[in-house]
Design an enzyme around this catalytic site. Structure first.
Site, PDB file in Angstrom:
ATOM      1  N   GLU A 130      38.953  94.990  35.853  1.00  0.00           N
ATOM      2  CA  GLU A 130      37.934  94.181  35.172  1.00  0.00           C
ATOM      3  C   GLU A 130      36.544  94.813  35.122  1.00  0.00           C
ATOM      4  OE1 GLU A 130      38.177  90.352  37.097  1.00  0.00           O
ATOM      5  OE2 GLU A 130      40.245  90.053  36.481  1.00  0.00           O
TER       6      GLU A 130
ATOM      7  N   GLU B  82      50.160  90.651  34.838  1.00  0.00           N
ATOM      8  CA  GLU B  82      49.948  89.350  35.497  1.00  0.00           C
ATOM      9  C   GLU B  82      50.307  88.232  34.527  1.00  0.00           C
ATOM     10  OE1 GLU B  82      45.946  89.093  37.074  1.00  0.00           O
ATOM     11  OE2 GLU B  82      45.967  91.179  37.747  1.00  0.00           O
TER      12      GLU B  82
HETATM   13  C1  XIL Z   1      44.174  85.421  41.667  1.00  0.00           C
HETATM   14  C2  XIL Z   1      45.214  84.875  42.641  1.00  0.00           C
HETATM   15  O1  XIL Z   1      46.365  84.536  41.908  1.00  0.00           O
HETATM   16  C3  XIL Z   1      44.666  83.669  43.346  1.00  0.00           C
HETATM   17  O2  XIL Z   1      45.556  83.252  44.370  1.00  0.00           O
HETATM   18  C4  XIL Z   1      43.309  83.973  43.967  1.00  0.00           C
HETATM   19  O3  XIL Z   1      42.753  82.806  44.511  1.00  0.00           O
HETATM   20  C5  XIL Z   1      42.353  84.550  42.930  1.00  0.00           C
HETATM   21  O4  XIL Z   1      42.946  85.673  42.311  1.00  0.00           O
HETATM   22  N1  XIL Z   1      43.077  88.563  37.820  1.00  0.00           N
HETATM   23  C6  XIL Z   1      43.533  89.334  38.867  1.00  0.00           C
HETATM   24  C7  XIL Z   1      44.220  88.683  39.995  1.00  0.00           C
HETATM   25  O5  XIL Z   1      43.469  90.567  38.780  1.00  0.00           O
HETATM   26  O6  XIL Z   1      43.994  89.347  41.208  1.00  0.00           O
HETATM   27  C8  XIL Z   1      43.836  87.231  40.137  1.00  0.00           C
HETATM   28  O7  XIL Z   1      44.648  86.637  41.138  1.00  0.00           O
HETATM   29  C9  XIL Z   1      43.979  86.518  38.812  1.00  0.00           C
HETATM   30  C10 XIL Z   1      43.084  87.125  37.770  1.00  0.00           C
END
Ligand code: XIL
Length: 385
Positions: A166, A271
């Site tokens: 990011e 993701e």
């Molecule tokens: C999220 C997790 O799923 C949650 O449990 C945590 O509270 C916050 O982070 N982008 C990413 C991930 O790269 O690491 C994030 O994961 C979601 C958004």
């Protein structure tokens, strides 16, 4: 065993406000003839993200279930700086060690997530003892130490690292993160080179959300071309893939896949989730984890279960994404779901806490949903080569 799973998934649902579990007690986790990893074997890896309860085997059955469906695994949180090294000198490797051991025992690839990110990185990393920003050399030394401790610990056992997460905003401008402020404008090359030095065998990725937006897409392409021209090691692009029904458009989705594929890099959905819930109109659409809105009834319409027509719409949306991914199997190397089931999913709490979302292929009892069958159906070309 099945009852234990039901009780534990319900407990997790309630304790972590991920929403209630539903469904029939007698229909838990029946084995399926088709599994995701087998169906897509000729195309790309299919992964899952796992949270602490699952990794530490606190919910019986889930580890076996996950290794039967997935051949890659990412720690949902356990490898983030704030979890591994929350305060100076204080390291916690129990969960990440368990994850790497589990993956190795089950022949799953481990994806490291993530080394350089502005979120879930403790303030102390960027500050001196007075709470003032540290200088460049100090931050570089801290980062190198962190990479040695974490990437170095698992060197040779990690398939790929999300090195940088990011760094670019939706409009294509640089995110003004402490990393960039302190390390300087050329920090991207610095962190990829450092990661490569510490784990030369791992694939190295740039990862971000909203990667389908043309402004962000073009900026990522420009950044990668610059790195490539200078011989900086980067091997893949991760599109996080926090999607919805109708979002992104297929046009934006495929244009982004093709733009990243044209760089000669591996392209991954890292993701994936497809929310069925309305996005609060006070927030920019995306996955900036600092975004939050209050819960209201109209933002949480499916607390009693997923209506059949919405499940069908979600299935069609998943199928449309997978059709395009399979068509690009030459350069698409992995699709990872951000969770195992609807019960454990972060979308129950993001961007609104305490909702009941249904974003995965498996429901709160690990039963396959219509989206599962729709995705499996798209795997047909994977078996033909
Ligand atoms: C999220 C997790 O799923 C949650 O449990 C945590 O509270 C916050 O982070 N982008 C990413 C991930 O790269 O690491 C994030 O994961 C979601 C958004």
């Amino acid at each position: 065993m099945k009852n234990a799973l039901a009780v534990l998934l319900i407990s997790i649902s309630l304790l972590s406000t991920v929403g209630p579990a539903f469904a029939q007690e007698d229909a838990l986790a029946e084995p399926r003839s088709a599994t995701l990893n087998e169906a897509f074997e000729g195309c790309f890896l299919v992964g899952t993200a796992m949270n602490r309860w699952f990794i530490m085997d606190e919910v019986p059955g889930v580890l076996d279930f996950a290794s039967s469906q997935f051949n890659a695994v990412t720690a949902e949180n356990a490898m983030k700086w704030g979890r591994i090294n929350p305060s100076k000198g204080d390291y916690h490797f129990d969960i990440s060690d368990a994850l790497v051991d589990y993956a190795q025992a089950n022949e799953m690839k481990v994806i490291g997530h993530t080394l350089v990110w502005h979120s879930q990185t403790p303030d102390w990393v960027f500050e001196n003892w007075r709470g003032r920003p540290v200088d460049r050399d100090t931050l570089l030394a801290r980062l190198e130490n962190h990479m040695e401790k974490v990437a170095g610990r698992y060197s040779g056992r990690i398939h790929g690292w999300d090195v940088l997460n990011e760094a670019i905003l939706d409009d294509g401008s640089w995110r003004d993160s402490p990393w960039r402020r302190i390390l300087g404008e050329d920090y991207v090359a610095t962190v990829f080179e450092m990661a490569h030095r510490i784990d030369p065998q791992a694939e190295l990725y740039y990862n971000d959300y909203n990667m389908y937006l043309p402004g962000k897409r073009d900026a990522v392409v420009t950044m990668v071309k610059d790195l490539q021209a200078r011989g900086v090691p980067i091997h893949g692009i991760g599109m996080q893939g926090h999607f919805g029904i109708g979002r992104p458009s297929m046009e934006d989705f495929t244009a982004a896949l093709d733009a990243y594929g044209a760089l000669g890099l591996k392209v991954m959905i890292t993701e994936m989730d497809v929310t069925v819930l309305p996005w609060p109109d006070t927030l920019a659409v995306g996955a900036d984890i600092s975004a939050a809105a209050e819960n209201r009834d109209e933002l949480d319409p499916y607390t009693e279960g997923l209506p059949a027509d919405i499940a069908e719409a979600q299935a069609e949306q998943y199928a449309a994404f997978f059709r395009e991914l399979v068509a690009r199997r030459d350069f698409v190397s992995r699709v990872t779901f951000w969770g195992v089931s609807d019960a454990d999913n972060w979308k129950n709490n993001f961007p609104v806490r305490g909702r009941t979302d249904h974003p995965m292929l498996f429901d709160r009892y690990l039963q396959p949903k219509p989206a599962f069958d729709a995705v499996i159906a798209e795997a047909a070309p994977c078996g033909t080569e």
